[in-house]
Scaffold this motif. Structure first.
Motif, PDB file in Angstrom:
ATOM      1  N   ARG A 109       0.645  -1.571   0.147  1.00 14.14           N
ATOM      2  CA  ARG A 109      -0.252   0.229   0.224  1.00 14.14           C
ATOM      3  C   ARG A 109       0.729   1.537  -0.165  1.00 14.14           C
ATOM      4  NH1 ARG A 109      -2.479   0.990   6.469  1.00 14.14           N
ATOM      5  NH2 ARG A 109      -0.732   1.503   6.869  1.00 14.14           N
ATOM      6  N   ILE A 110       0.544   2.640  -0.463  1.00 12.89           N
ATOM      7  CA  ILE A 110       1.030   3.997  -0.467  1.00 12.89           C
ATOM      8  C   ILE A 110       0.062   4.545   1.054  1.00 12.89           C
ATOM      9  CG2 ILE A 110       0.862   6.235  -0.654  1.00 12.89           C
ATOM     10  CD1 ILE A 110       2.850   3.946  -2.360  1.00 12.89           C
ATOM     11  N   HIS A 111       1.894   4.829   1.797  1.00 15.80           N
ATOM     12  CA  HIS A 111       0.809   5.590   3.078  1.00 15.80           C
ATOM     13  C   HIS A 111       1.730   6.925   3.516  1.00 15.80           C
ATOM     14  CE1 HIS A 111       1.367   5.257   7.768  1.00 15.80           C
ATOM     15  NE2 HIS A 111       0.732   6.876   7.592  1.00 15.80           N
ATOM     16  N   LEU A 112       0.862   8.127   3.067  1.00 17.40           N
ATOM     17  CA  LEU A 112       0.752   9.211   3.126  1.00 17.40           C
ATOM     18  C   LEU A 112       0.733  10.699   4.536  1.00 17.40           C
ATOM     19  CD1 LEU A 112      -1.148   9.631   0.357  1.00 17.40           C
ATOM     20  CD2 LEU A 112       0.947   9.796  -0.666  1.00 17.40           C
ATOM     21  N   ILE A 113       2.195  10.571   5.113  1.00 16.67           N
ATOM     22  CA  ILE A 113       1.244  12.023   5.490  1.00 16.67           C
ATOM     23  C   ILE A 113       1.694  13.693   5.197  1.00 16.67           C
ATOM     24  CG2 ILE A 113       2.254  13.066   8.065  1.00 16.67           C
ATOM     25  CD1 ILE A 113       3.421  10.277   8.545  1.00 16.67           C
ATOM     26  N   ASP A 123      -5.780   1.261   0.633  1.00 18.98           N
ATOM     27  CA  ASP A 123      -6.093  -0.211   0.760  1.00 18.98           C
ATOM     28  C   ASP A 123      -4.341  -0.873   0.386  1.00 18.98           C
ATOM     29  OD1 ASP A 123      -7.802   0.427   1.429  1.00 18.98           O
ATOM     30  OD2 ASP A 123      -9.488  -0.588   0.296  1.00 18.98           O
ATOM     31  N   PHE A 124      -4.068  -2.384   1.488  1.00 21.91           N
ATOM     32  CA  PHE A 124      -3.379  -2.926   0.142  1.00 21.91           C
ATOM     33  C   PHE A 124      -3.945  -4.214  -0.361  1.00 21.91           C
ATOM     34  CE2 PHE A 124      -1.547  -2.061   5.557  1.00 21.91           C
ATOM     35  CZ  PHE A 124      -0.172  -2.658   5.060  1.00 21.91           C
ATOM     36  N   VAL A 125      -2.798  -3.491  -1.281  1.00 15.31           N
ATOM     37  CA  VAL A 125      -3.163  -4.544  -2.507  1.00 15.31           C
ATOM     38  C   VAL A 125      -2.158  -5.407  -2.715  1.00 15.31           C
ATOM     39  CG1 VAL A 125      -4.644  -2.963  -3.861  1.00 15.31           C
ATOM     40  CG2 VAL A 125      -2.278  -3.178  -4.204  1.00 15.31           C
ATOM     41  N   THR A 126      -2.281  -6.719  -3.633  1.00 18.47           N
ATOM     42  CA  THR A 126      -1.834  -7.949  -4.103  1.00 18.47           C
ATOM     43  C   THR A 126      -0.642  -7.188  -5.441  1.00 18.47           C
ATOM     44  OG1 THR A 126      -2.837  -9.472  -2.753  1.00 18.47           O
ATOM     45  CG2 THR A 126      -1.457 -10.445  -4.126  1.00 18.47           C
ATOM     46  N   ALA A 127      -0.295  -7.626  -5.184  1.00 17.55           N
ATOM     47  CA  ALA A 127       1.484  -7.098  -6.908  1.00 17.55           C
ATOM     48  C   ALA A 127       1.046  -8.693  -7.962  1.00 17.55           C
ATOM     49  CB  ALA A 127       2.792  -7.142  -5.939  1.00 17.55           C
ATOM     50  N   GLN A 275     -19.730   9.509  -8.258  1.00 15.06           N
ATOM     51  CA  GLN A 275     -19.050  10.433  -7.690  1.00 15.06           C
ATOM     52  C   GLN A 275     -18.096   9.083  -7.861  1.00 15.06           C
ATOM     53  OE1 GLN A 275     -19.246  12.238  -4.051  1.00 15.06           O
ATOM     54  NE2 GLN A 275     -18.237  10.185  -2.810  1.00 15.06           N
ATOM     55  N   ILE A 276     -16.883   9.447  -7.397  1.00 13.66           N
ATOM     56  CA  ILE A 276     -15.355   8.206  -7.757  1.00 13.66           C
ATOM     57  C   ILE A 276     -14.355   8.372  -6.974  1.00 13.66           C
ATOM     58  CG2 ILE A 276     -13.445   7.507  -9.253  1.00 13.66           C
ATOM     59  CD1 ILE A 276     -15.282   8.676 -11.843  1.00 13.66           C
ATOM     60  N   THR A 277     -13.848   7.640  -5.953  1.00 12.59           N
ATOM     61  CA  THR A 277     -13.099   8.145  -5.165  1.00 12.59           C
ATOM     62  C   THR A 277     -12.040   6.684  -4.689  1.00 12.59           C
ATOM     63  OG1 THR A 277     -14.816   6.145  -3.520  1.00 12.59           O
ATOM     64  CG2 THR A 277     -15.139   9.166  -2.722  1.00 12.59           C
ATOM     65  N   GLY A 278     -12.267   6.052  -5.012  1.00  8.72           N
ATOM     66  CA  GLY A 278     -10.696   5.031  -5.382  1.00  8.72           C
ATOM     67  C   GLY A 278     -10.593   4.077  -4.223  1.00  8.72           C
ATOM     68  N   ASN A 279      -9.556   3.603  -3.999  1.00  6.51           N
ATOM     69  CA  ASN A 279      -8.925   2.349  -1.976  1.00  6.51           C
ATOM     70  C   ASN A 279      -7.544   3.772  -1.733  1.00  6.51           C
ATOM     71  OD1 ASN A 279      -6.896   2.494  -4.051  1.00  6.51           O
ATOM     72  ND2 ASN A 279      -6.335   0.642  -4.051  1.00  6.51           N
ATOM     73  N   VAL A 280      -7.842   5.235  -1.349  1.00  7.40           N
ATOM     74  CA  VAL A 280      -7.081   5.716  -0.680  1.00  7.40           C
ATOM     75  C   VAL A 280      -8.397   6.477   0.818  1.00  7.40           C
ATOM     76  CG1 VAL A 280      -5.848   7.922  -0.874  1.00  7.40           C
ATOM     77  CG2 VAL A 280      -5.265   6.115  -2.589  1.00  7.40           C
ATOM     78  N   HIS A 281      -7.731   6.711   1.668  1.00  5.04           N
ATOM     79  CA  HIS A 281      -8.491   6.942   2.719  1.00  5.04           C
ATOM     80  C   HIS A 281      -7.112   7.316   3.673  1.00  5.04           C
ATOM     81  CE1 HIS A 281     -11.415   3.265   1.086  1.00  5.04           C
ATOM     82  NE2 HIS A 281     -10.341   2.872   1.197  1.00  5.04           N
ATOM     83  N   CYS A 282      -8.574   8.689   4.418  1.00  7.41           N
ATOM     84  CA  CYS A 282      -7.862   9.314   5.168  1.00  7.41           C
ATOM     85  C   CYS A 282      -8.105   8.950   6.848  1.00  7.41           C
ATOM     86  CB  CYS A 282      -8.404  10.755   5.164  1.00  7.41           C
ATOM     87  SG  CYS A 282      -8.162  12.568   6.573  1.00  7.41           S
ATOM     88  N   LEU A 283      -6.671   8.744   7.331  1.00  7.52           N
ATOM     89  CA  LEU A 283      -6.877   7.772   8.623  1.00  7.52           C
ATOM     90  C   LEU A 283      -7.394   9.032   9.907  1.00  7.52           C
ATOM     91  CD1 LEU A 283      -3.838   5.459   7.818  1.00  7.52           C
ATOM     92  CD2 LEU A 283      -6.042   5.294   7.503  1.00  7.52           C
ATOM     93  N   SER A 284      -6.798  10.045   9.787  1.00  7.03           N
ATOM     94  CA  SER A 284      -6.822  10.670  10.620  1.00  7.03           C
ATOM     95  C   SER A 284      -7.917  11.450  10.367  1.00  7.03           C
ATOM     96  CB  SER A 284      -6.389  12.195  10.145  1.00  7.03           C
ATOM     97  OG  SER A 284      -6.105  12.727   9.380  1.00  7.03           O
TER      98      SER A 284
END
Length: 375
Positions: A109-113, A123-127, A275-284
């Motif tokens: 997954r990608i983690h952003l601050i 989300d975690f995805v299989t390569a 509406q299109i969002t995807g699999n990126v979410h705000c954790l905070s």
């Protein structure tokens, strides 16, 4: 009166109809003209190479220009219960990793601050390993030149595909000039205009293919590009680089919805935007939206060339400069014709000059003089 009254009514209605357009004023609701700015994550995890992500922000529909870049973010590529790799901001809003070889049996997954305090993660995805491209080919028919891709997965495990194209072509002006009109006089150019440049275009349309309904995972003659036979890209030499991406069904569905929202709009029979969002979410902050889908896969590439010698000599290919002409101007009229621009290329003749626009002699306005390494 009984006979004239309907005519008066009809005339009045017709006049009102003509006046209606002049009463229409543009209306921009506050929610559209001043929307909240959300994070947009564009890219994917390259499990066999360099991962590149572009971070930006949504902007109001009435604000022209490029979406503002998200800078100074802390970006990581994370393996589930494993290693973590930092992505560096190489250019404004663009973050890249080292050249990595990821385990295709793991999930990532990608983690952003985002400064100062917001945290996001995909989300975690299989390569996935993308199958090789069998071939990219072109065909000439009565309508023009068509370019196709063929591929297959012998394990029947891929089923969903996406393609990107990058095109390059030579462009050569048909008019040359070594003299220009500068500061109210004709003078020789110290540096000649270039005689050959290279145009380049990266595809923006979304090309998707699925073999989910087929017994074999085989993509046969998927149409990537279609041009009229007179297109100027084929005047000298043309090249197309095709990149192939394997997709999960979820990632394919995301791109398919994005395609419908951006390409299939404008008529009564097109689908309504969704509406299109995807699999990126705000954790905070659960209420904070983010846009983008981060998949994980390798990429396969194939490049082909098409030269003018491969096409029939009778084919009327455009030069790309068909509207360019050199107009004759007598000497006494040169200041009035050329003076307003200050820098006009001209070719001197005995009684005056032949003048044309800079766009007709300077191919740098249509590309670059830097010859591609693969040319």
């Amino acid at each position: 009166m009984r006979i004239l009254l309907p005519l008066v009514r009809i005339t009045l209605l017709w006049c009102l109809t003509l006046l209606l357009p002049s009463c229409v004023e543009p209306y921009m609701p506050d929610v559209i003209s001043s929307p909240k700015s959300y994070l947009v994550v564009d890219g994917f995890i390259n499990c066999n190479g360099v991962t590149t992500l572009k971070l930006s922000r949504t902007s109001a529909i009435n604000e022209p220009g490029i979406s503002p870049a998200e800078t100074k973010a802390t970006v990581y590529l994370e393996e589930e219960a494993g290693s973590r790799y930092r992505l560096q901001e190489k250019t404004t809003g663009t973050y890249t990793s080292d050249n990595l070889r990821l385990n295709s049996a793991k999930r990532y997954r990608i983690h952003l601050i985002i400064t100062p305090s917001k945290e996001y993660a995909s989300d975690f995805v299989t390569a996935q390993l993308t199958p090789k491209i069998d071939d990219v080919k072109w065909q000439l028919d009565t309508k023009g030149i068509n370019i196709f891709v063929n591929t297959h997965d012998p394990t029947n495990a891929t089923r969903y595909y996406r393609w990107e194209c990058e095109e390059t072509w030579e462009t050569r002006p048909v008019i040359t000039s070594g003299i220009e009109y500068v500061n109210n006089k004709l003078q020789n150019r110290l540096i000649p205009y270039p005689t050959v440049c290279w145009g380049n275009e990266i595809s923006t349309d979304i090309k998707l293919g699925s073999t989910a309904s087929l017994s074999q995972d085989v993509v046969s003659d998927y149409l990537l590009r279609s041009y009229t036979s007179t297109n100027a890209r084929f005047r000298h030499k043309y090249s197309i680089l095709v990149r192939q991406h394997a997709q999960t069904q979820e990632e394919y569905n995301y791109w398919n919805l994005l395609k419908k929202n951006t390409e299939n709009i404008g008529t009564l029979f097109d689908p309504l935007p969704a509406q299109i969002t995807g699999n990126v979410h705000c954790l905070s902050d659960d209420s904070e939206l983010a846009f983008g889908y981060i998949g994980a896969h390798s990429v396969e590439e194939t490049r082909i060339f098409i030269t003018r010698a491969q096409l029939p000599l009778s084919l009327p290919v455009s030069t790309g400069y068909d509207d360019c002409i050199a107009d004759t101007v007598v000497s006494r009229d040169i200041p009035g014709v050329f003076g307003f621009a200050g820098n006009i290329p001209v070719a001197v003749i005995s009684v005056g000059a032949l003048g044309t626009s800079v766009e007709c002699v300077d191919c740098r306005l249509r590309g670059t003089t830097v010859k591609p390494a693969y040319w």
